[in-house]
Motif scaffolding. Structure first.
Motif, PDB file in Angstrom:
ATOM      1  N   HIS A 113       7.891  -1.256   2.859  1.00 15.94           N
ATOM      2  CA  HIS A 113       7.777  -2.233   1.770  1.00 15.94           C
ATOM      3  C   HIS A 113       7.956  -3.659   2.298  1.00 15.94           C
ATOM      4  CE1 HIS A 113       8.218  -3.699  -2.409  1.00 15.94           C
ATOM      5  NE2 HIS A 113       9.118  -4.525  -1.893  1.00 15.94           N
ATOM      6  N   ALA A 114       8.973  -3.859   3.095  1.00 12.31           N
ATOM      7  CA  ALA A 114       9.269  -5.201   3.598  1.00 12.31           C
ATOM      8  C   ALA A 114       8.174  -5.722   4.525  1.00 12.31           C
ATOM      9  CB  ALA A 114      10.608  -5.196   4.326  1.00 12.31           C
ATOM     10  N   VAL A 172      11.804   2.175 -10.308  1.00 15.16           N
ATOM     11  CA  VAL A 172      10.780   2.871 -11.086  1.00 15.16           C
ATOM     12  C   VAL A 172      10.489   4.231 -10.443  1.00 15.16           C
ATOM     13  CG1 VAL A 172       8.379   2.765 -11.858  1.00 15.16           C
ATOM     14  CG2 VAL A 172       9.786   0.696 -11.875  1.00 15.16           C
ATOM     15  N   GLU A 173      10.371   5.259 -11.265  1.00 12.84           N
ATOM     16  CA  GLU A 173      10.189   6.619 -10.767  1.00 12.84           C
ATOM     17  C   GLU A 173       9.013   6.759  -9.812  1.00 12.84           C
ATOM     18  OE1 GLU A 173      11.884   9.416 -10.920  1.00 12.84           O
ATOM     19  OE2 GLU A 173      13.495   8.646 -12.188  1.00 12.84           O
ATOM     20  N   GLU A 174       7.934   6.035 -10.077  1.00 15.61           N
ATOM     21  CA  GLU A 174       6.734   6.180  -9.257  1.00 15.61           C
ATOM     22  C   GLU A 174       6.971   5.835  -7.793  1.00 15.61           C
ATOM     23  OE1 GLU A 174       4.419   3.568 -11.721  1.00 15.61           O
ATOM     24  OE2 GLU A 174       3.059   5.199 -12.272  1.00 15.61           O
ATOM     25  N   SER A 175       8.004   5.054  -7.512  1.00  9.51           N
ATOM     26  CA  SER A 175       8.290   4.685  -6.122  1.00  9.51           C
ATOM     27  C   SER A 175       8.893   5.843  -5.329  1.00  9.51           C
ATOM     28  CB  SER A 175       9.263   3.500  -6.080  1.00  9.51           C
ATOM     29  OG  SER A 175      10.574   3.911  -6.468  1.00  9.51           O
ATOM     30  N   THR A 204       1.279   3.724   9.791  1.00 10.61           N
ATOM     31  CA  THR A 204       0.317   4.385   8.924  1.00 10.61           C
ATOM     32  C   THR A 204      -1.088   4.182   9.445  1.00 10.61           C
ATOM     33  OG1 THR A 204       0.226   2.414   7.521  1.00 10.61           O
ATOM     34  CG2 THR A 204       1.779   4.138   6.897  1.00 10.61           C
ATOM     35  N   THR A 205      -1.968   5.118   9.066  1.00 10.34           N
ATOM     36  CA  THR A 205      -3.368   5.017   9.487  1.00 10.34           C
ATOM     37  C   THR A 205      -4.181   4.257   8.454  1.00 10.34           C
ATOM     38  OG1 THR A 205      -3.806   7.159   8.442  1.00 10.34           O
ATOM     39  CG2 THR A 205      -3.259   7.159  10.773  1.00 10.34           C
ATOM     40  N   PRO A 210       0.831  -1.210   0.000  1.00 10.21           N
ATOM     41  CA  PRO A 210       0.000   0.000   0.000  1.00 10.21           C
ATOM     42  C   PRO A 210       0.861   1.253   0.000  1.00 10.21           C
ATOM     43  CG  PRO A 210       0.042  -0.972   2.191  1.00 10.21           C
ATOM     44  CD  PRO A 210       0.730  -1.953   1.274  1.00 10.21           C
ATOM     45  N   PRO A 211       0.321   2.368  -0.490  1.00 13.03           N
ATOM     46  CA  PRO A 211       1.100   3.615  -0.499  1.00 13.03           C
ATOM     47  C   PRO A 211       1.532   4.005   0.920  1.00 13.03           C
ATOM     48  CG  PRO A 211      -0.898   3.850  -1.810  1.00 13.03           C
ATOM     49  CD  PRO A 211      -1.018   2.551  -1.071  1.00 13.03           C
TER      50      PRO A 211
END
Length: 554
Positions: free
Chosen positions: A326-327, A414-417, A553-554, A23-24
């Motif tokens: 991420h992990a 990748v740039e989006e990351s 994160t919420t 998830p973001p």
């Protein structure tokens, strides 16, 4: 069966379910950082915690992160002339840049600490600069404005006019006479083609005029943030290299003849404009005495070096939290990455490096705060501590960023990351305000000319004496490194590295989480330390180290 019906059915089932996606990383508080919050309190700025969390929550939103992305995907554009052919020297920015700048200025990340009389004001400012890490580029004019104030104080009359505007929490973009604006930004213009870091090789000339002003003629090779309102500039006056205040717009509203020749096409830091400037009889006011330009501007350089350390520490924190997030959500070979032994070694090692940098930058911010208030011992410690830390922490960031990127695998490339942008930013802080060699040699120069700085440095380190035998041995080795004066310049980088490591270890042993202090001493001080991250020795307690780096994160 109707013709084609079977083909339509087949087309409806050719896709597949997507799963195992991370998830973001959004909806979290970037100030929720134990090392940061503990250090804020320890260094006398606990009163700033509420605003820090406010800024951290904003930095963690998708909206703020999008500002950083847009400001880099739509970099500044130089407009040298208007449609009629008039020279205008304008730099256009994407609206996202102005949103980033507005947040930074209104929260006092620029010069407001100089107008705040509370203990810990510079620590609070450092913590906010560290937390607001959605874009590194706009931090450049913010940092230079912060650093300009102590240099400008060399000329009290100029400081009386400009300092209230440089410290005002108002972002007032646009070309107008500086003293008519609600807030100002300051840049610095020192580097020339033929000299680079050797500013004494500068050839820009400054000719005095009867009205007390000077006229500057010359060319500057690197002037970042050329849209700033005023610049501290070095030029050769009749009495030698001298510092000057150069406004973009003169008091009568006329534009000062500072010609923006082009913007640099840089590896990273793309949201920020860096330019080449020609001075064509530009009006300037002298700051400090003629011939003492380096001494005048050195305080500005030292302050920007502090921000280089803060920025590198912030970048490390961003890298490790992204990798840990991420992990924690990505599976491979039947298990979450964060539960696999080798990945845990990597994540913990990244977290150890990050926390060591965070504690160090907060200690330096505390020394800055106390130095401003007249503490001679802290001034001496800061002089050497800044040179050592600028060398080492900034050198560690590129390797740290590369390893954090690799934790995401191909997705990290990748740039989006966001990780490629972080990686491209990482070499800059080691170059800005003096590359690795400059910082290491400055360390030697300080110990030679100001031996009290070395004494103050080891006084600080030895506050942890007896707490860890590995550190005690390393401190002795660091002291011994100064005995062979014949080869010390050749070994300057090794000396700087060793000093940085014992300082970080001392801070961790005294103030850090025990598991992190143990891991740092076991890896950085007590063994043949591998250059790659993920080489921590067996037997360490990694769970709390990784937990402290994993964002909530919420």
């Amino acid at each position: 069966m109707r013709p084609g019906h079977g083909l339509q059915e087949e087309r409806r089932v050719t896709t597949h379910e997507v799963f195992n996606q991370v998830p973001p990383l959004a909806g979290h508080d970037l100030a929720d950082d134990p090392a940061l919050l503990d250090g804020l309190e320890r260094e006398g700025a606990g009163w700033a915690a509420a605003e820090l969390h406010e800024l951290g929550r904003l930095a963690g939103t998708e909206e703020a992160q999008d500002w950083g992305r847009l400001a880099n995907e739509h970099p500044p554009v130089l407009r040298t002339h208007d449609r009629y052919g008039h020279r205008v020297n304008e730099v256009e920015f994407h609206p996202a840049w102005h949103k980033l700048m507005n947040v930074a200025v209104t929260h006092g990340l620029h010069g407001s600490a100089w107008a705040d009389t509370r203990e810990g004001a510079h620590v609070a400012r450092a913590a906010k600069f560290y937390t607001w890490r959605v874009d590194a580029g706009h931090g450049c004019p913010i940092s230079m404005t912060y650093a300009a104030v102590p240099a400008l104080r060399q000329s009290p009359d100029l400081a009386a006019q400009y300092e209230p505007l440089l410290t005002a929490p108002r972002y007032d973009f646009g070309l107008r006479a500086p003293l008519t604006k609600h807030g100002l930004l300051a840049g610095m213009s020192m580097t020339e083609k033929q000299g680079g870091s050797d500013v004494r090789a500068n050839t820009t000339r400054a000719v005095p005029h009867p009205d007390g002003t000077y006229r500057l003629v010359g060319h500057k090779w690197f002037t970042s943030a050329p849209m700033c309102d005023v610049f501290l500039t070095l030029a050769q006056a009749p009495g030698g290299l001298t510092c000057f205040l150069v406004p973009r717009v003169l008091p009568d509203g006329e534009r000062n003849p500072l010609r923006l020749m082009r913007l640099k096409d840089k590896l990273g830091n793309r949201s920020n404009a860096s330019s080449e400037i020609e001075y064509e009889d530009a009006v300037a006011w002298r700051v400090g005495d003629e011939g003492r330009g380096v001494r005048t501007i050195i305080e500005m350089v030292n302050m920007t070096r502090l921000d280089c350390v803060i920025g590198a520490a912030a970048g490390m924190r961003q890298g490790v939290t992204t990798a840990a997030h991420h992990a924690a959500h990505r599976k491979a070979f039947g298990a979450y990455l964060a539960d696999q032994p080798l990945m845990r070694n990597v994540l913990a090692d990244l977290a150890v490096e990050s926390e060591a940098a965070t504690l160090l930058m907060l200690r330096l911010a505390g020394a800055t705060d106390r130095s401003v208030r007249g503490d001679a011992a802290e001034t001496a410690f800061k002089r050497l501590g800044l040179a050592v830390s600028k060398y080492w922490v900034c050198k560690r960031w590129p390797a740290h960023a590369a390893e954090a990127l690799e934790c995401l695998g191909g997705n990290g490339y990748v740039e989006e990351s966001g990780m490629p942008r972080l990686f491209r930013e990482s070499p800059l802080n080691s170059i800005w305000e003096g590359s690795g060699n400059v910082a290491a040699l400055d360390l030697l120069r300080a110990t030679l000319r100001q031996p009290q700085t070395l004494e103050a440095f080891f006084d600080e380190v030895e506050l942890a004496q007896g707490a860890d035998p590995r550190l005690d041995r390393a401190v002795k080795e660091a002291k011994d490194s100064f005995t062979d004066t014949a080869t010390i310049e050749h070994r300057a980088r090794r000396v700087a590295e060793r000093l940085a490591l014992v300082l970080q270890a001392s801070l961790l042993v005294r103030h850090g989480h025990p598991a992190i202090a143990d891991a740092f001493c076991a890896s950085r001080l007590d063994r043949d330390w591998g250059t790659a991250f993920g080489t921590l020795p067996p037997g360490l307690d990694l769970a709390p180290i990784i937990d402290r780096a994993t964002p909530k994160t919420t």
